[in-house]
Write an enzyme that holds these catalytic residues in place. Structure first.
Site, PDB file in Angstrom:
ATOM      1  N   ASP A  98      15.403 -34.128   5.344  1.00 27.45           N
ATOM      2  CA  ASP A  98      15.763 -33.140   4.333  1.00 27.45           C
ATOM      3  C   ASP A  98      17.273 -33.017   4.258  1.00 27.45           C
ATOM      4  OD1 ASP A  98      14.524 -31.244   2.479  1.00 27.45           O
ATOM      5  OD2 ASP A  98      12.993 -31.035   4.022  1.00 27.45           O
ATOM      6  N   ASP A 197      17.074 -31.117  -1.203  1.00 27.07           N
ATOM      7  CA  ASP A 197      16.575 -29.764  -1.403  1.00 27.07           C
ATOM      8  C   ASP A 197      17.423 -28.980  -2.404  1.00 27.07           C
ATOM      9  OD1 ASP A 197      14.880 -27.405  -0.257  1.00 27.07           O
ATOM     10  OD2 ASP A 197      16.952 -26.682  -0.095  1.00 27.07           O
ATOM     11  N   GLU A 254      14.548 -32.622  -5.449  1.00 31.22           N
ATOM     12  CA  GLU A 254      13.753 -31.454  -5.808  1.00 31.22           C
ATOM     13  C   GLU A 254      14.369 -30.879  -7.083  1.00 31.22           C
ATOM     14  OE1 GLU A 254      12.031 -27.386  -3.741  1.00 31.22           O
ATOM     15  OE2 GLU A 254      14.124 -27.925  -3.403  1.00 31.22           O
ATOM     16  N   HIS A 326       5.193 -28.241   1.774  1.00 27.71           N
ATOM     17  CA  HIS A 326       5.462 -27.092   2.635  1.00 27.71           C
ATOM     18  C   HIS A 326       5.768 -25.829   1.849  1.00 27.71           C
ATOM     19  CE1 HIS A 326       9.406 -28.410   1.405  1.00 27.71           C
ATOM     20  NE2 HIS A 326       9.929 -27.306   1.872  1.00 27.71           N
ATOM     21  N   ASP A 327       6.021 -25.951   0.550  1.00 29.86           N
ATOM     22  CA  ASP A 327       6.335 -24.803  -0.306  1.00 29.86           C
ATOM     23  C   ASP A 327       5.164 -24.389  -1.188  1.00 29.86           C
ATOM     24  OD1 ASP A 327       8.932 -24.201   0.482  1.00 29.86           O
ATOM     25  OD2 ASP A 327       9.844 -25.599  -0.936  1.00 29.86           O
TER      26      ASP A 327
END
Length: 554
Positions: A98, A197, A254, A326-327
């Site tokens: 990440d 991210d 993202e 994960h979100d």
């Protein structure tokens, strides 16, 4: 290594804190991941994305980074990271990490130095704004104002997320160079790239203009201010040239709500990223007023979303596709009607997602069909976004019981509970109580049981990824064009992947049977999630509820 080495690969996301605990402290770690590399190889994984393992106070579960050059001790050591990179490479698996560079932790050395001297050079690593009042009415992603008072100062600092995550000032060339040096350090170490991210947030409306409020709190979502922000293109072009291009890195951004012009910039022939995630399906039903104001997506919604995004994107570049991450809540609980959640419907959803054009990302536990978890009280949740969603629901008039039910459906903690390896007390994840665990996990969903069941979701996922390596049809699935089929047939989501061969993916995403008139005879049935195939002599195929069939045609 060839330029587009990542095309046609299958990726897997690990949430390290919840994947596998090797040292019996209730928290997953790097050695735990290394122990499971053979499992991942057997699943057909070629790219492995690790959610943050950097040193962090974990206000936002590692997305608040205190030291970009250090592994947090809860995950192990840098030597453990080196071992993971090497062992993964030996199995043909590339590691990506990440990259969180819109913000850092308030515990980072840079921010601590800025606080110590709000007029010094490190203050310019952040947005320290001189003002008598909060400079704008923007609301952070986690609720409340984006502005926090700088102690012992007449300034405010900006945080688009939690107040413990101050935004980094990309206007500052010295800050940008610090970021580039760090990225190159990791690429030189041997990782293959990054998932990037919240990258859109690095551009800012530097006039800090207040906008009309969108809720009764008098604030407006910070993302609304992005429409007035300065161009992001120079920042990302420089980032790519100074780092990713030098190492032929795989990068997946993202990115939300991108225009067609922005798509060209992000993933076009000379795009700054290799790929971006397709979030169109993930945000289906959102109305912008919180989790309590959300429509459940239908099969037609899902189909329309998938077909539209391919029509818009495939001529430009490569998407990365997801069911969950994960979100997000668990895909089986989000996209399948509650009464229909079973092995067949989970396999059907997997077929739709994995055989689309693009790079499929599987999230840990998805391959065994993990579902949403059960938490009894708000105190049982860890995620700050969940807690904020609960408070928003209460303010909008929901009862505590109603608010708890809403966040139970959409909480990010649904995806952050431990990977279920066995049906033991602590799910084979650890020998001690994990850092986060629901009171009533569905222990019947676990790797050990499914390893021994040829009809399991796990075996089906292996069959799906196996199609990517099929001697005859694999290249069509990895690289072939995407063509919708049977668009007019309600609740049928079907498409053809066309390359050297033609592969059709036919799914009936509903609880009743549906008959399709095939236009070509079936040459070979490549995959079927049920044991029956109802095909008559006139090439009429009747799909049972949630049946998914993958066929080759002439």
């Amino acid at each position: 290594m060839e330029k587009d080495w990542w095309k046609g690969k299958i990726a897997y996301q690990i949430y390290p804190k919840s994947f596998n605990d090797s040292n019996h402290d209730g928290i997953g770690d790097l050695k735990g991941i290394t122990q499971k590399l053979d499992y991942l190889k057997d699943l057909g994984i070629e790219i492995l994305w690790l959610s943050p393992v950097y040193k962090s106070p974990f206000v936002d579960q590692g997305y608040d980074i205190a030291d970009y050059y250090a592994i947090d001790p809860i995950f192990g050591t840098m030597e453990d990271m080196d071992e993971l990179i090497a062992e993964a490479k030996a199995r043909g698996i590339s590691i990506i990490m990440d990259l969180v560079v819109n913000h850092c932790s308030d515990q980072h050395e840079w921010f601590q130095k800025a606080l110590a001297d709000p007029d010094g050079e490190y203050a310019d690593y952040f947005y320290f704004i001189e003002s008598d009042t909060e400079p704008s009415n923007w609301r952070s992603y986690f609720g409340g104002s984006v502005w926090e008072k700088v102690p012992n100062s007449t300034k405010y600092y900006l945080h688009s997320f939690h107040k413990a995550q101050p935004d980094l000032n990309w206007q500052n060339p010295r800050l940008r160079q610090e970021i580039y040096d760090m990225i190159n350090w990791w690429l030189k170490k041997g990782i293959a790239g990054f998932r990037i991210d919240a990258i859109i947030n690095i551009k800012k409306d530097l006039s800090w203009t207040s906008l009309p409020a969108d809720q009764e709190d008098g604030l407006v979502a910070v993302q609304a201010a992005l429409a007035n922000a300065q161009p992001i293109e120079p920042f990302l072009r420089e980032l790519t040239e100074q780092t990713f291009d030098k190492y032929n890195a795989f990068t997946v951004g993202e990115v939300f709500d991108e225009t067609e012009e922005e798509l060209q910039f992000f993933i076009g022939e000379n795009g700054v990223f290799s790929s971006i995630f397709d979030f169109k399906q993930a945000i289906l039903g959102q109305k912008g007023n919180g989790w309590h104001d959300f429509d459940e997506p239908t099969a037609e919604d899902i189909k329309k979303s998938i077909f539209q995004v391919h029509e818009r994107t495939d001529k430009i570049g490569v998407l990365s596709t997801i069911i969950e991450n994960h979100d997000e809540a668990r895909g089986a609980s989000h996209f399948i009607p509650h009464a229909d959640v079973d092995t067949a419907s989970k396999k059907c959803l997997a077929t739709i997602a994995l055989l689309r054009k693009g790079i499929p990302f599987i999230y840990q536990g998805q391959e065994i069909g993990m579902e949403n978890q059960y938490f009894e009280a708000i105190e049982d949740y860890d995620d700050i976004s969940t807690i904020n969603g609960y408070q928003v629901a209460l303010k909008d008039g929901l009862s505590e019981e109603e608010a708890l039910a809403v966040i139970g459906k959409y909480s990010r903690d649904n995806a952050r509970t431990p990977m279920q390896w066995t049906d033991d007390t602590y799910l084979g994840f650890s020998d001690v109580k994990p850092w986060l665990m629901s009171q009533q996990p569905n222990r019947t969903i676990n790797v050990a049981e499914q390893e021994n069941n040829p009809q399991s979701v796990l075996h089906y996922y292996r069959a799906l990824t196996g199609l990517y390596r099929h001697d005859t049809y694999g290249s069509s699935l990895r690289y072939g064009a995407f063509h919708p089929l049977f668009e007019e047939v309600e609740n049928v989501i079907a498409y053809e992947r066309r390359g050297e061969r033609r592969v059709q993916v036919l799914t009936n995403f509903q609880a009743k049977a549906q008959t399709l008139q095939l236009s070509q005879p079936i040459e070979e049935v490549l995959l079927n999630n049920l044991e029956v195939l109802d095909l008559d002599k006139d090439d009429c195929l009747t799909l049972a509820p949630y049946q998914a069939v993958v066929i080759a045609v002439s």
